[in-house]
Design a protein around this motif. Structure first.
Motif, short mmCIF file in Angstrom:
data_model
loop_
_atom_site.label_atom_id
_atom_site.label_comp_id
_atom_site.label_asym_id
_atom_site.label_seq_id
_atom_site.Cartn_x
_atom_site.Cartn_y
_atom_site.Cartn_z
N PHE A 253 9.72 7.53 6.87
CA PHE A 253 8.73 8.33 7.80
C PHE A 253 7.69 8.33 7.82
O PHE A 253 7.08 8.55 8.89
CB PHE A 253 8.63 9.43 5.69
N ALA A 254 7.02 7.30 7.58
CA ALA A 254 6.31 6.53 8.88
C ALA A 254 6.40 6.33 9.93
O ALA A 254 5.92 6.52 10.74
CB ALA A 254 5.76 5.68 7.60
N TYR A 255 7.59 5.63 10.30
CA TYR A 255 8.04 5.51 11.53
C TYR A 255 8.73 6.83 12.64
O TYR A 255 7.75 7.06 13.57
CB TYR A 255 9.51 5.24 12.05
N ASN B 242 0.89 -1.26 0.19
CA ASN B 242 -0.01 0.07 -0.13
C ASN B 242 0.72 1.60 0.35
O ASN B 242 0.76 2.30 0.74
CB ASN B 242 -0.72 -0.04 1.38
N ARG B 243 1.60 1.38 -1.04
CA ARG B 243 3.05 2.35 -1.02
C ARG B 243 2.49 3.62 -0.90
O ARG B 243 3.12 5.04 -0.61
CB ARG B 243 4.41 2.60 -1.66
N GLU B 244 1.42 3.97 -2.10
CA GLU B 244 0.82 4.35 -2.90
C GLU B 244 -0.30 5.51 -1.78
O GLU B 244 0.16 5.99 -1.78
CB GLU B 244 -0.04 4.57 -3.39
N GLU B 245 -0.66 4.45 -0.98
CA GLU B 245 -1.68 5.01 0.09
C GLU B 245 -0.69 5.84 1.29
O GLU B 245 -1.27 6.74 1.40
CB GLU B 245 -2.51 4.05 0.90
N ILE B 246 0.54 4.88 1.72
CA ILE B 246 0.86 5.96 2.76
C ILE B 246 1.55 7.12 2.53
O ILE B 246 2.08 8.06 3.22
CB ILE B 246 1.97 4.30 3.07
N GLN B 247 1.96 7.06 1.28
CA GLN B 247 2.87 8.67 0.38
C GLN B 247 2.11 9.35 0.54
O GLN B 247 1.72 10.61 0.55
CB GLN B 247 3.47 8.15 -1.24
N TYR B 248 0.67 9.31 0.00
CA TYR B 248 -0.09 9.90 0.02
C TYR B 248 -0.53 10.57 1.64
O TYR B 248 -0.56 11.90 1.78
CB TYR B 248 -1.85 9.76 -0.93
N HIS C 3 1.50 15.44 6.22
CA HIS C 3 1.88 16.49 6.75
C HIS C 3 3.25 16.92 5.99
O HIS C 3 4.91 17.46 7.06
CB HIS C 3 2.90 15.14 7.62
N ASP C 4 3.65 17.10 4.85
CA ASP C 4 4.70 18.06 4.31
C ASP C 4 6.21 16.82 4.37
O ASP C 4 7.52 17.65 4.23
CB ASP C 4 5.03 19.10 5.16
N PHE C 5 6.04 15.79 4.52
CA PHE C 5 7.07 15.23 3.83
C PHE C 5 7.86 15.22 2.63
O PHE C 5 6.70 15.11 1.45
CB PHE C 5 7.31 13.73 3.95
N PRO C 6 9.01 15.13 2.22
CA PRO C 6 9.77 15.47 0.97
C PRO C 6 9.22 14.42 -0.25
O PRO C 6 8.95 13.74 0.74
CB PRO C 6 10.86 15.57 0.92
#
Length: 567
Positions: free
Chosen positions: A67-69, A42-48, A53-56
């Motif tokens: 970034f998830a951690y 579910n990489r796309e969902e997590i990236q969204y 939260h303004d991660f690069p």
């Protein structure tokens, strides 16, 4: 399967020799090194979510894990969906997290110079400068639990593995581990119609996510592989399927409690419904025996004997055309498919129901190895696992029984199968994905009342109902069959002869591990003197002979030193 080997020295410095993905980046002025093994579905969902939260961006897979951690901390494991293990190093702090189902093994050991981490057991054996010792604790694992192994343990003294849903941390050269994912009981509020639809949609969603980049699935004609094939064949026009058969099986097959039918007619029914490009592969009895040593080396331990060997052989042939394949593994754990979930003579057993021959197993051992420690370990681990079962006051006796067996198989039986799947696939250079091994699906299934799960008095009845319109009726209601095994008596003759040859060698480690009279009888009867399944549903007398042969080869191949005394 990508490999990872990381050394963390006592001064906090790192050295890595890897083909896994590695990432070095600086975030808010703090340097991070990140490694990952496996896949995030579910990489796309997590990236969204991370972008909110303004991660690069752009993000590599390692960035997503980091970034998830940083966003969710240990709770990240509840958001990430996949088969993965990742490590993050910052300053003198290192952490490693394994996915909730333990689909991506991680091994580690302490040396005089620091710590070593690897995703394959053999990598640690090759680099660490210590003897490979099978201690009394390892002997207990080998003969009380084997081919399963206690969580966090390996057969070799001083080498450990990170359990499913756990985190490892090193701070100031001190290592700690702990469980960070816990399966929780929740009240099920959906009615039957809604539950059926949700099961269908969640299973379909997981299959569709995991079929990305894949073009093939295993097809046995059983419920689980047929569901996966049906979903995939409806989504992709050119879908390939593979099945396994054994030389002489149709002539030798006799149905039993666990294996009630052969696969070919059901495979044909699926192919009439979904015209996939199918390859049926038949392994000879000689090849099955010859692959026992290769399978042991792939797992780097004695394993599920010819069940491992045939899968390795099958994967090597799949690899000639496909590098990713989908498997129906892990469905029985979620939906209660194993016979001990529902058969009256098995469901109330106090102990691990796939280890019902413990007394007979121990009686095969050398007299100076026969003591109560095996049974004490079995009882202790059984009780410890039951303490982790989460329940509700409203649970019925059937619900409580399901929850107990579900947790037992997740932490024990399934881990053996996962290890088998991961390492046989890796040895053939393919990735085997298991869409039923999905944590969100597990959490939903865990809380479906047994009366719904066992719908119409059928094992996995709710799953059958959810997909009955997409499967031939004969398959939707086919009695569960496990992974196919050989029924050809020639195999028993071949493996008995091979083991007799080993025993004739006075230097064989079998002499110090087994009672020679008991082992001779087992060999002379070609396994028939051991009437109960040795492990699970498949491993009976011939498979026990093959397991013992793998023990012989394992000790000699890896120069194992056997120490019979407890530490």
């Amino acid at each position: 399967m990508k490999t990872m080997l990381i050394s963390m020295y006592n001064d906090g410095s790192l050295d890595s020799s890897i083909t896994s993905e590695q990432r070095h980046l600086v975030y808010h002025g703090i340097p991070f090194d990140v490694w990952s093994i496996g896949e995030l579905y579910n990489r796309e969902e997590i990236q969204y979510e991370l972008l909110k939260h303004d991660f690069p961006t752009p993000m590599q897979q390692e960035d997503v894990f980091l970034f998830a951690y940083l966003l969710w901390g240990k709770e990240a494991i509840k958001h990430l969906e996949g088969s993965y293990c990742f490590l993050i190093k910052s300053m003198d702090h290192l952490l490693a997290i394994n996915d909730p189902l333990g689909l991506c093994p991680l091994y580690y050991t302490k040396t005089s110079e620091g710590y070593l981490f690897a995703n394959h057991f053999s990598l640690l054996l090759a680099i660490r400068k210590q003897p490979n010792i099978l201690s009394k604790e390892g002997i207990i694992d080998l003969f009380a639990f084997g081919p399963g192994i206690r969580e966090g343990h390996t057969l070799i003294d001083g080498i450990f593995t990170l359990p499913m849903g756990s985190m490892l941390e090193i701070k100031k050269n001190h290592l700690t581990t702990g469980r960070i994912y816990h399966l929780k009981a929740k009240k099920h509020t959906d009615d039957l119609t809604t539950t059926i639809q949700k099961v269908h949609d969640m299973v379909t969603s997981s299959i569709q996510k995991q079929m990305r980049g894949a073009h093939a699935s295993f097809l046995s004609g059983g419920l689980d592989s047929s569901i996966i094939t049906a979903v995939c064949a409806q989504s992709k026009k050119k879908w390939r399927t593979y099945s396994l058969d054994y030389e002489g099986n149709s002539e030798s097959f006799k149905k039993n409690l666990y294996q009630v039918s052969l696969d070919n007619d059901y495979i044909d029914a699926m192919l009439q419904r979904y015209p996939c490009t199918h390859t049926s592969l038949t392994i000879t009895q000689t090849a099955l025996m010859d692959y026992l040593n290769q399978a042991m080396q792939a797992r780097c331990a004695p394993g599920m004997a010819d069940v491992d060997a045939s899968l390795l052989w099958l994967c090597q042939r799949v690899a000639q055309k496909d590098k990713i394949i989908l498997s129906g593994e892990c469905s029985d754990e979620l939906f209660g498919g194993y016979p001990w979930f529902y058969r009256e003579e098995l469901r109330d057993i106090e102990g691990f129901p796939w280890l019902r021959s413990s007394k007979e197993r121990i009686q095969l051992l050398h007299k100076d190895l026969q003591d109560s420690s095996y049974f004490e370990a079995l009882q202790s681990e059984y009780e410890n696992t039951l303490h982790t079962v989460d329940t509700l006051p409203s649970d019925t006796a059937d619900d409580l029984r399901y929850r107990k067996h579900c947790v037992l198989v997740l932490h024990w039986f399934m881990q053996t199968l996962i290890t088998r799947q991961a390492f046989m696939g890796a040895a053939a250079n393919i990735v085997i994905r298991a869409p039923f091994a999905n944590v969100k699906l597990l959490e939903y299934a865990y809380n479906i009342p047994w009366s719904m799960k066992f719908l119409n008095g059928e094992e996995k009845g709710i799953l059958r109902k959810a997909f009955e319109n997409e499967l031939p009726n004969s398959i939707a209601h086919r009695k569960k069959n496990p992974y196919p095994k050989t029924h050809n008596p020639l195999y028993s003759e071949l493996i008995a002869a091979k083991l007799k040859e080993c025993l004739e060698d006075s230097s064989s480690p079998l002499h110090e591990l087994f009672d020679e009279a008991a082992l001779q009888q087992l060999i002379e009867t070609k396994g028939a003197s051991f009437s109960l399944p040795f492990y699970g549903q498949l491993m009976s007398g011939p498979q026990l002979l093959a397991y013992i042969y793998q023990i012989h080869e394992w000790i000699q191949t890896y120069h194992i030193i056997v120490k019979k005394e407890s530490r």
